[in-house]
Write an enzyme that holds these catalytic residues in place. Structure first.
Site, PDB file in Angstrom:
ATOM      1  N   GLU A 122      31.957  64.151 138.173  1.00 38.16           N
ATOM      2  CA  GLU A 122      30.692  63.726 138.809  1.00 38.16           C
ATOM      3  C   GLU A 122      30.922  62.697 139.911  1.00 38.16           C
ATOM      4  OE1 GLU A 122      28.789  66.457 136.493  1.00 38.16           O
ATOM      5  OE2 GLU A 122      28.237  65.423 138.335  1.00 38.16           O
TER       6      GLU A 122
ATOM      7  N   HIS B 195      18.541  67.465 131.965  1.00 40.41           N
ATOM      8  CA  HIS B 195      19.755  67.415 131.138  1.00 40.41           C
ATOM      9  C   HIS B 195      19.442  67.432 129.659  1.00 40.41           C
ATOM     10  CE1 HIS B 195      20.699  66.096 135.128  1.00 40.41           C
ATOM     11  NE2 HIS B 195      21.980  66.325 134.916  1.00 40.41           N
TER      12      HIS B 195
ATOM     13  N   HIS C  95      27.503  65.883 146.672  1.00 43.07           N
ATOM     14  CA  HIS C  95      27.811  65.773 145.238  1.00 43.07           C
ATOM     15  C   HIS C  95      28.314  67.107 144.696  1.00 43.07           C
ATOM     16  CE1 HIS C  95      27.348  64.409 141.052  1.00 43.07           C
ATOM     17  NE2 HIS C  95      27.049  65.686 140.850  1.00 43.07           N
ATOM     18  N   GLU C  96      27.599  68.192 145.036  1.00 41.77           N
ATOM     19  CA  GLU C  96      27.976  69.524 144.496  1.00 41.77           C
ATOM     20  C   GLU C  96      29.271  70.021 145.121  1.00 41.77           C
ATOM     21  OE1 GLU C  96      24.920  69.136 142.038  1.00 41.77           O
ATOM     22  OE2 GLU C  96      26.576  70.551 141.944  1.00 41.77           O
TER      23      GLU C  96
ATOM     24  N   HIS D 298      17.396  73.118 139.553  1.00 47.42           N
ATOM     25  CA  HIS D 298      18.243  71.928 139.425  1.00 47.42           C
ATOM     26  C   HIS D 298      19.641  72.239 139.965  1.00 47.42           C
ATOM     27  CE1 HIS D 298      19.147  67.939 137.943  1.00 47.42           C
ATOM     28  NE2 HIS D 298      20.346  68.426 137.733  1.00 47.42           N
ATOM     29  N   ALA D 299      20.128  71.405 140.881  1.00 49.49           N
ATOM     30  CA  ALA D 299      21.388  71.694 141.582  1.00 49.49           C
ATOM     31  C   ALA D 299      22.553  71.829 140.616  1.00 49.49           C
ATOM     32  CB  ALA D 299      21.676  70.576 142.580  1.00 49.49           C
TER      33      ALA D 299
ATOM     34  N   HIS E 249      32.243  68.970 143.214  1.00 53.87           N
ATOM     35  CA  HIS E 249      32.605  69.842 142.081  1.00 53.87           C
ATOM     36  C   HIS E 249      33.401  71.047 142.597  1.00 53.87           C
ATOM     37  CE1 HIS E 249      30.194  67.774 139.095  1.00 53.87           C
ATOM     38  NE2 HIS E 249      29.080  67.933 139.785  1.00 53.87           N
TER      39      HIS E 249
HETATM   40  C1  SLC Z   1      23.099  67.082 140.965  1.00 51.78           C
HETATM   41  C2  SLC Z   1      23.344  67.152 139.708  1.00 51.78           C
HETATM   42  C3  SLC Z   1      24.062  68.326 139.132  1.00 51.78           C
HETATM   43 SE1  SLC Z   1      25.765  67.876 138.322  1.00 51.78          SE
HETATM   44  C4  SLC Z   1      22.827  66.121 138.752  1.00 51.78           C
HETATM   45  O1  SLC Z   1      22.337  66.507 137.704  1.00 51.78           O
HETATM   46  N1  SLC Z   1      22.911  64.795 139.030  1.00 51.78           N
HETATM   47  C5  SLC Z   1      23.555  64.187 140.193  1.00 51.78           C
HETATM   48  C6  SLC Z   1      23.272  62.719 140.090  1.00 51.78           C
HETATM   49  C7  SLC Z   1      22.669  62.445 138.754  1.00 51.78           C
HETATM   50  C8  SLC Z   1      22.297  63.805 138.129  1.00 51.78           C
HETATM   51  C9  SLC Z   1      20.780  63.983 138.090  1.00 51.78           C
HETATM   52  O2  SLC Z   1      20.246  64.642 138.972  1.00 51.78           O
HETATM   53  O3  SLC Z   1      20.171  63.438 137.143  1.00 51.78           O
HETATM   54 ZN    ZN Z   2      27.432  66.848 139.293  1.00 50.86          ZN
END
Ligand code: SLC
Ligand code: ZN
Length: 597
Positions: A378, A480, A350-351, A320-321, A354
């Protein structure tokens, strides 16, 4: 004010912030080592350091509570004292702390290592979420295959985690109570520094629901045309497995099923990237060059040497990024299992958002090296991605031919953006509406799974492709939930990013209200030093000032406000209302029947 007590207090916080910085440095090195090499030994080492740091953080909080720093005449001392008194799990006794760390890291390890069996070859059970299962969900058009991968993943990444999740709920509740919070939900909400924020989130969601219902209705209509009435009932909840993403949080992967004007195919950037032999490295270089074009910092050499940008062959990693700040020598890194496609093109930006935030606020004392509103962190990368995904920019980097879209192509482009940005809102909202209900004991444990799907149906009109009961437990199938990462930050980011985009486009001279040549959806701030200075100013404050103050300096606003988002999408919203009424598309949905009441 330089009274003796203020001077003493400043000295105290200077020392404590340097110790805190060292603790952060040590902690994130060990968490990164575990995330980039998932072994029991690395998991244990990480937990040990977290436990040691928790003791130091607890002692610092106790010393501050025993002092009068929160009543200091100096506003900055007061702010630092308040921030450093906010204890989370660190408030637990050492045994409970270890138990909680074990519950969370067990869920994360499962998520990172689970594999499923192939639909076409049931003896091959080596398929991982990234890239195998996500590729099938994005490209298969067989409802049975889509449903297979959906169920395989939820049955293996979700259900076996129920006991760990119950332990997590019990111990985070205990930690919250030790910190005088009503619940762990209220501990999470305090980071928005606004007692009214939860109400604002509810109001914003309700305000955007009519627009979402138009998109939901149109997509359901087009899915029914493609798959037929048995798979997609005219007024039913949409089966998540048909939407191109494991959690139904973004529907753009199945875009070509619902493109408004298919005769004007919106360029699939992936195909062009593959044709031009794009590498993963190239995606990061593009992002790096964008920020440099704004006059912002280049990625340091350590980023390129120490990041993990593709899945390693020789070890297990948490794919997971994520972006990492090691609180020392501008050591910032990204860890992700990048592939060359549309989705990762977005995630890379997105990354990197950060990363730029980390670099911009690194001069702040450790306590202020964060965002003043979790939604800001974010939103940064997403703002840049709004410029990058514009036709104007994609043309300027040679990924599409036509930089100025005609009306129909513009609707296609806006629709593609809405399939990520608007579709995301009910998902982001539900992820924490659900967890808040669990943390606040408003949802009984006997209803933890059905309650989850009941809320996904109520707020988003989506449902599982197969029947689910309390013998299943689906929430940990989302990263998450396993990793104890709060989610309303992404909902807030989806609103803030359009406020930031509008401000930056105005400052870059790329947007003017009522000028059809300078609209928000085709604004590209690339190369604007004026916009870059404004963004850098905003980011460098870290959490040293309240988010409403830094927002006001940046965009002139003091609230989270969906007006900019609605302006960006207005042409699409009008088109959908007209198209749906012309086609007689039914809007809205009833309760899902995929759960036993
Ligand atoms: C890319 C990330 C790491 Se902060 C992430 O969890 N995101 C980015 C967008 C929404 C959320 C997800 O993947 O659920
Ligand atoms: Zn993020």
């Amino acid at each position: 004010s330089c009274s003796a007590s203020v001077l003493e207090a400043r000295r105290f916080f200077e020392l404590e912030n340097e110790l805190l910085r060292k603790r952060y440095h040590e902690k994130f090195l060990s968490v990164y080592t575990y995330n980039t090499n998932v072994t029991e030994e690395n998991r244990q080492a990480m937990i040990e350091i977290n436990a040691r740091n928790a003791e130091f953080n607890k002692r610092l909080a106790q010393r501050i509570k025993a002092s009068d720093y929160v009543q200091s005449e100096d506003a900055d001392i007061r702010r630092q004292a308040e921030h450093l008194s906010k204890l989370g799990a660190s408030a637990l006794n050492p045994d409970d702390f270890l138990t909680l760390q074990n519950a969370i890291s067990s869920m994360q390890t499962n998520y990172a290592t689970v594999t499923v069996c192939s639909y076409t070859n049931r003896t091959d059970c080596t398929l991982t979420l990234e890239p195998h299962i996500e590729e099938r969900l994005a490209h298969s058009r067989d409802p049975a295959e889509l449903s297979w991968y959906w169920q395989q993943w939820y049955d293996k990444a979700g259900t076996p985690m129920r006991d760990h999740f119950a332990e997590y709920v019990r111990l985070t509740r205990k930690a919250a109570q030790l910190n005088d919070h009503r619940s762990y939900a209220d501990y999470w909400l305090q980071f928005y520094e606004d007692a009214d924020f939860e109400r604002q989130l509810d109001a914003t969601f309700k305000q955007l629901l009519p627009f979402y219902r138009q998109i939901h209705g149109y997509v359901r209509y087009r899915l029914r045309q493609h798959y037929g009435p048995d798979v997609m009932p005219a007024e039913g909840n949409i089966p998540i497995s048909l939407l191109g993403n494991m959690w139904g949080q973004s529907w753009s992967e199945q875009l070509d099923l619902f493109t408004p004007y298919p005769e004007k195919p919106f360029v699939d950037v992936k195909a062009e990237m593959v044709r031009q032999n794009y590498t993963v490295e190239k995606l990061f270089e593009l992002g790096d060059q964008f920020f440099q074009s704004l006059g912002m910092r280049a990625l340091p050499p350590s980023f390129w040497n120490l990041s993990v940008l593709t899945r390693p062959e020789d070890r297990q990693v948490v794919c997971h990024a994520s972006a990492w700040d090691f609180y020392q020598d501008s050591d910032v890194r990204i860890k992700m299992c990048t592939e060359v496609n549309n989705n990762y093109f977005y995630i890379v930006h997105h990354e990197l958002g950060h990363i730029q935030y980390y670099l911009e606020y690194e001069q702040q004392p450790a306590v202020y090296r964060g965002a003043p509103n979790p939604g800001f962190h974010e939103a940064v990368g997403d703002v840049i991605a709004l410029s990058v995904m514009s036709a104007r920019h994609l043309k300027s980097i040679g990924l599409i031919e036509n930089g100025r879209l005609d009306e129909k192509s513009r609707i296609n482009q806006l629709f593609k953006q809405a399939l990520t940005k608007i579709v995301f809102l009910p998902f982001g909202y539900t992820m924490d509406k659900y967890r808040h209900a669990v943390f606040r004991n408003e949802l009984d444990e006997s209803q933890w799974n059905c309650g989850f799907w009941q809320m996904r149906s109520e707020f988003g009109g989506v449902e599982p492709p197969v029947f689910r009961t309390e013998k299943d437990f689906d929430p940990p199938a989302k990263y998450h939930v396993d990793a104890d990462v709060e989610y309303l930050r992404y909902f807030a980011a989806h609103i803030f990013q359009f406020q930031f985009h509008k401000a930056l486009c105005t400052q870059a001279g790329q947007y003017a209200p009522n000028d059809s040549r300078l609209t928000l959806d085709n604004c590209d701030i690339f190369g604007s030093k004026v916009a870059g200075r404004s963004l850098s100013q905003f980011l460098s404050k870290g959490s040293s000032r309240h988010w409403k103050e830094v927002l006001q300096e940046f965009t002139g606003e003091t609230e989270m406000d969906p007006a900019a988002l609605l302006e960006y999408f207005d042409p699409l919203y009008q088109w959908l209302k007209q198209e749906n009424s012309q086609l007689g598309v039914p809007l809205g949905w009833g309760p899902t029947n995929k759960i036993s009441s």
